[in-house]
Scaffold this motif. Structure first.
Motif, PDB file in Angstrom:
ATOM      1  N   LEU A  54       0.851  -1.176   0.000  1.00  0.00           N
ATOM      2  CA  LEU A  54       0.000   0.000   0.000  1.00  0.00           C
ATOM      3  C   LEU A  54       0.892   1.232   0.000  1.00  0.00           C
ATOM      4  O   LEU A  54       1.983   1.222   0.592  1.00  0.00           O
ATOM      5  N   ARG A  55       0.433   2.288  -0.664  1.00  0.00           N
ATOM      6  CA  ARG A  55       1.216   3.528  -0.724  1.00  0.00           C
ATOM      7  C   ARG A  55       0.251   4.700  -0.721  1.00  0.00           C
ATOM      8  O   ARG A  55      -0.806   4.653  -1.342  1.00  0.00           O
ATOM      9  N   THR A  56       0.608   5.731  -0.014  1.00  0.00           N
ATOM     10  CA  THR A  56      -0.129   6.985  -0.067  1.00  0.00           C
ATOM     11  C   THR A  56       0.896   8.102  -0.234  1.00  0.00           C
ATOM     12  O   THR A  56       2.026   7.990   0.234  1.00  0.00           O
ATOM     13  N   ILE A  57       0.499   9.138  -0.938  1.00  0.00           N
ATOM     14  CA  ILE A  57       1.414  10.247  -1.237  1.00  0.00           C
ATOM     15  C   ILE A  57       0.787  11.534  -0.729  1.00  0.00           C
ATOM     16  O   ILE A  57      -0.391  11.798  -0.980  1.00  0.00           O
ATOM     17  N   TYR A  58       1.578  12.304   0.004  1.00  0.00           N
ATOM     18  CA  TYR A  58       1.116  13.610   0.474  1.00  0.00           C
ATOM     19  C   TYR A  58       2.283  14.577   0.352  1.00  0.00           C
ATOM     20  O   TYR A  58       3.378  14.304   0.863  1.00  0.00           O
ATOM     21  N   CYS A  59       2.054  15.688  -0.344  1.00  0.00           N
ATOM     22  CA  CYS A  59       3.100  16.710  -0.568  1.00  0.00           C
ATOM     23  C   CYS A  59       4.371  16.100  -1.149  1.00  0.00           C
ATOM     24  O   CYS A  59       5.481  16.432  -0.735  1.00  0.00           O
ATOM     25  N   GLY A  60       4.205  15.146  -2.065  1.00  0.00           N
ATOM     26  CA  GLY A  60       5.351  14.545  -2.733  1.00  0.00           C
ATOM     27  C   GLY A  60       6.089  13.489  -1.928  1.00  0.00           C
ATOM     28  O   GLY A  60       7.080  12.947  -2.388  1.00  0.00           O
ATOM     29  N   TRP A  96     -10.015   5.431   0.118  1.00  0.00           N
ATOM     30  CA  TRP A  96     -10.298   4.826  -1.187  1.00  0.00           C
ATOM     31  C   TRP A  96      -9.698   5.663  -2.309  1.00  0.00           C
ATOM     32  O   TRP A  96      -9.278   5.123  -3.330  1.00  0.00           O
ATOM     33  N   GLN A  97      -9.625   6.971  -2.127  1.00  0.00           N
ATOM     34  CA  GLN A  97      -9.110   7.860  -3.166  1.00  0.00           C
ATOM     35  C   GLN A  97      -7.607   8.099  -3.068  1.00  0.00           C
ATOM     36  O   GLN A  97      -6.972   8.442  -4.060  1.00  0.00           O
ATOM     37  N   THR A  98      -7.022   7.938  -1.887  1.00  0.00           N
ATOM     38  CA  THR A  98      -5.621   8.326  -1.697  1.00  0.00           C
ATOM     39  C   THR A  98      -4.665   7.163  -1.468  1.00  0.00           C
ATOM     40  O   THR A  98      -3.459   7.369  -1.447  1.00  0.00           O
ATOM     41  N   VAL A  99      -5.175   5.959  -1.274  1.00  0.00           N
ATOM     42  CA  VAL A  99      -4.307   4.789  -1.088  1.00  0.00           C
ATOM     43  C   VAL A  99      -4.201   4.056  -2.421  1.00  0.00           C
ATOM     44  O   VAL A  99      -5.194   3.817  -3.097  1.00  0.00           O
ATOM     45  N   TRP A 100      -2.968   3.724  -2.780  1.00  0.00           N
ATOM     46  CA  TRP A 100      -2.668   2.959  -3.993  1.00  0.00           C
ATOM     47  C   TRP A 100      -2.221   1.569  -3.574  1.00  0.00           C
ATOM     48  O   TRP A 100      -1.579   1.397  -2.530  1.00  0.00           O
ATOM     49  N   LEU A 101      -2.543   0.567  -4.385  1.00  0.00           N
ATOM     50  CA  LEU A 101      -2.257  -0.831  -4.056  1.00  0.00           C
ATOM     51  C   LEU A 101      -1.426  -1.478  -5.157  1.00  0.00           C
ATOM     52  O   LEU A 101      -1.609  -1.188  -6.341  1.00  0.00           O
ATOM     53  N   ARG A 102      -0.533  -2.365  -4.744  1.00  0.00           N
ATOM     54  CA  ARG A 102       0.168  -3.245  -5.686  1.00  0.00           C
ATOM     55  C   ARG A 102       0.059  -4.651  -5.127  1.00  0.00           C
ATOM     56  O   ARG A 102       0.611  -4.959  -4.067  1.00  0.00           O
ATOM     57  N   THR A 107       3.078  -5.456 -10.957  1.00  0.00           N
ATOM     58  CA  THR A 107       4.074  -4.422 -11.250  1.00  0.00           C
ATOM     59  C   THR A 107       3.459  -3.030 -11.249  1.00  0.00           C
ATOM     60  O   THR A 107       4.173  -2.055 -11.158  1.00  0.00           O
ATOM     61  N   ARG A 108       2.133  -2.945 -11.336  1.00  0.00           N
ATOM     62  CA  ARG A 108       1.455  -1.653 -11.422  1.00  0.00           C
ATOM     63  C   ARG A 108       0.797  -1.287 -10.103  1.00  0.00           C
ATOM     64  O   ARG A 108       0.218  -2.135  -9.425  1.00  0.00           O
ATOM     65  N   TRP A 109       0.872  -0.007  -9.769  1.00  0.00           N
ATOM     66  CA  TRP A 109       0.126   0.536  -8.643  1.00  0.00           C
ATOM     67  C   TRP A 109      -1.259   0.910  -9.150  1.00  0.00           C
ATOM     68  O   TRP A 109      -1.396   1.509 -10.219  1.00  0.00           O
ATOM     69  N   ARG A 110      -2.295   0.569  -8.392  1.00  0.00           N
ATOM     70  CA  ARG A 110      -3.680   0.905  -8.746  1.00  0.00           C
ATOM     71  C   ARG A 110      -4.345   1.594  -7.573  1.00  0.00           C
ATOM     72  O   ARG A 110      -4.128   1.206  -6.423  1.00  0.00           O
ATOM     73  N   ARG A 111      -5.148   2.572  -7.868  1.00  0.00           N
ATOM     74  CA  ARG A 111      -5.870   3.274  -6.818  1.00  0.00           C
ATOM     75  C   ARG A 111      -6.868   2.316  -6.176  1.00  0.00           C
ATOM     76  O   ARG A 111      -7.525   1.526  -6.853  1.00  0.00           O
ATOM     77  N   ALA A 112      -6.992   2.370  -4.865  1.00  0.00           N
ATOM     78  CA  ALA A 112      -7.879   1.456  -4.135  1.00  0.00           C
ATOM     79  C   ALA A 112      -9.308   1.553  -4.657  1.00  0.00           C
ATOM     80  O   ALA A 112     -10.000   0.538  -4.768  1.00  0.00           O
ATOM     81  N   ALA A 113      -9.775   2.758  -4.986  1.00  0.00           N
ATOM     82  CA  ALA A 113     -11.139   2.925  -5.491  1.00  0.00           C
ATOM     83  C   ALA A 113     -11.344   2.140  -6.783  1.00  0.00           C
ATOM     84  O   ALA A 113     -12.406   1.548  -6.992  1.00  0.00           O
ATOM     85  N   ASP A 114     -10.323   2.092  -7.651  1.00  0.00           N
ATOM     86  CA  ASP A 114     -10.435   1.336  -8.899  1.00  0.00           C
ATOM     87  C   ASP A 114     -10.480  -0.163  -8.618  1.00  0.00           C
ATOM     88  O   ASP A 114     -11.230  -0.896  -9.261  1.00  0.00           O
ATOM     89  N   CYS A 115      -9.703  -0.622  -7.657  1.00  0.00           N
ATOM     90  CA  CYS A 115      -9.721  -2.045  -7.278  1.00  0.00           C
ATOM     91  C   CYS A 115     -11.061  -2.409  -6.659  1.00  0.00           C
ATOM     92  O   CYS A 115     -11.582  -3.495  -6.892  1.00  0.00           O
ATOM     93  N   ARG A 116     -11.630  -1.492  -5.904  1.00  0.00           N
ATOM     94  CA  ARG A 116     -12.925  -1.741  -5.279  1.00  0.00           C
ATOM     95  C   ARG A 116     -14.009  -1.886  -6.336  1.00  0.00           C
ATOM     96  O   ARG A 116     -14.860  -2.767  -6.248  1.00  0.00           O
ATOM     97  N   ARG A 117     -13.957  -1.049  -7.376  1.00  0.00           N
ATOM     98  CA  ARG A 117     -14.939  -1.153  -8.460  1.00  0.00           C
ATOM     99  C   ARG A 117     -14.849  -2.507  -9.148  1.00  0.00           C
ATOM    100  O   ARG A 117     -15.843  -3.120  -9.490  1.00  0.00           O
ATOM    101  N   LEU A 118     -13.606  -2.999  -9.334  1.00  0.00           N
ATOM    102  CA  LEU A 118     -13.422  -4.310  -9.945  1.00  0.00           C
ATOM    103  C   LEU A 118     -13.975  -5.412  -9.051  1.00  0.00           C
ATOM    104  O   LEU A 118     -14.550  -6.389  -9.533  1.00  0.00           O
ATOM    105  N   ALA A 119     -13.823  -5.275  -7.737  1.00  0.00           N
ATOM    106  CA  ALA A 119     -14.323  -6.279  -6.790  1.00  0.00           C
ATOM    107  C   ALA A 119     -15.846  -6.280  -6.762  1.00  0.00           C
ATOM    108  O   ALA A 119     -16.465  -7.320  -6.552  1.00  0.00           O
TER     109      ALA A 119
END
Length: 121
Positions: A54-60, A96-102, A107-119
């Motif tokens: 899991l990854r989240t980015i704030y102010c770079g 859901w909007q700020t956490v990215w998942l791999r 090899t790709r990071w995906r936004r949690a909200a996009d993974c949730r839609r797939l689920a």
């Protein structure tokens, strides 16, 4: 007359120690007594298998976590997706909007909200 030098002695052959059998890993069983499909962290309707990053980015600046032993671990401590999203910043960021998942092996990071839609599909 020059006599040929004797050949050096052959190195002694030693038998290698017998292999010590290692025990098989314990079988993880599911609720029905059969093998469990996978272990991981259940985040509402999204299942994150052990090894998910899991990854989240704030102010770079990125903050990372990983699913281990059915917990999300960041900086050596258990956390939640919400706490990870709000570790830095104002404290009201939507995970859901700020956490990215791999996912493991991905090899790709995906936004949690996009993974949730797939689920949900």
């Amino acid at each position: 007359m020059h006599l040929p030098a004797e050949p050096p002695p052959a190195p002694m052959m030693t038998a290698s120690p017998p292999a010590v059998p290692t025990p098989a890993p314990a079988l993880v069983t599911g609720p029905s007594g059969g093998p469990a499909a996978s272990r991981g962290y259940q985040w509402k309707q999204l299942f994150l298998p052990n090894g998910t990053e899991l990854r989240t980015i704030y102010c770079g600046r990125s903050t990372y976590a990983i699913v281990e032993d059915e917990q999300i671990i960041s900086e050596g401590k258990p956390t939640t997706p919400s706490r990870l999203a709000n570790l830095q910043g104002c404290g009201s960021r939507n995970a859901w909007q700020t956490v990215w998942l791999r996912l493991p092996g991905g090899t790709r990071w995906r936004r949690a909200a996009d993974c949730r839609r797939l689920a949900d599909a």
